[in-house]
Scaffold this active site. Sequence first.
Site, mmCIF file in Angstrom:
data_model
loop_
_atom_site.group_PDB
_atom_site.id
_atom_site.type_symbol
_atom_site.label_atom_id
_atom_site.label_comp_id
_atom_site.label_asym_id
_atom_site.label_seq_id
_atom_site.Cartn_x
_atom_site.Cartn_y
_atom_site.Cartn_z
ATOM 1 N N PRO A 105 0.825 -1.211 0.000
ATOM 2 C CA PRO A 105 0.000 0.000 0.000
ATOM 3 C C PRO A 105 0.864 1.269 0.000
ATOM 4 O O PRO A 105 1.824 1.375 0.780
ATOM 5 C CB PRO A 105 -0.798 -0.101 1.305
ATOM 6 C CG PRO A 105 -0.746 -1.545 1.691
ATOM 7 C CD PRO A 105 0.570 -2.042 1.170
ATOM 8 N N HIS A 106 0.516 2.194 -0.885
ATOM 9 C CA HIS A 106 1.192 3.491 -0.942
ATOM 10 C C HIS A 106 0.250 4.493 -1.586
ATOM 11 O O HIS A 106 -0.765 4.108 -2.165
ATOM 12 C CB HIS A 106 2.524 3.394 -1.695
ATOM 13 C CG HIS A 106 2.409 2.872 -3.089
ATOM 14 N ND1 HIS A 106 2.141 1.538 -3.371
ATOM 15 C CD2 HIS A 106 2.506 3.487 -4.283
ATOM 16 C CE1 HIS A 106 2.105 1.369 -4.689
ATOM 17 N NE2 HIS A 106 2.304 2.539 -5.258
ATOM 18 N N GLY A 107 0.575 5.753 -1.464
ATOM 19 C CA GLY A 107 -0.317 6.812 -1.927
ATOM 20 C C GLY A 107 -0.210 7.100 -3.414
ATOM 21 O O GLY A 107 0.665 6.584 -4.106
#
Length: 143
Positions: A60-62
């Site tokens: 998960p990352h932006g």
Amino acid sequence: MEIQKNLIQLNKHFENKEEAIKYCGSLLVEGGYVNPEYVPAMIKRNEELSVYMGNFIAIPHGTDEAKKEVLKTGITIVQVPRGVNFGTEEDPKIATVLFGIAGVGNEHLDLIQKISIFCADVDNVVKIADAKSVEEIASFFEN
């Protein structure tokens, strides 16, 4: 890749991928790596393109637009023994290890590359999933 032991979490359980992503984001917020606005961008990023990478891992990352919310580069490692589904009921994609990341500039690309190389060997993923301590997981990433 510097691993912060306070960002490693063992034996977590999540009802769904959104809950798992929010948890990774909250660790980054609490650690002072990102502003709170980064967390919804992590959910949005997964909606645009799944953060599931195969071999039982998700990263998960932006979104690119949320890069302004990154204060410093950081990585969370969250062990999910029962797994969390990043796919659908018809096409499950189960992750047992989550790597929540935030990178200044393009440093997130370096993090993703290092994680991907390490986790390309599923035995390494199993080592993380079966680890009994934070120190054990951290030791896998020491140079």
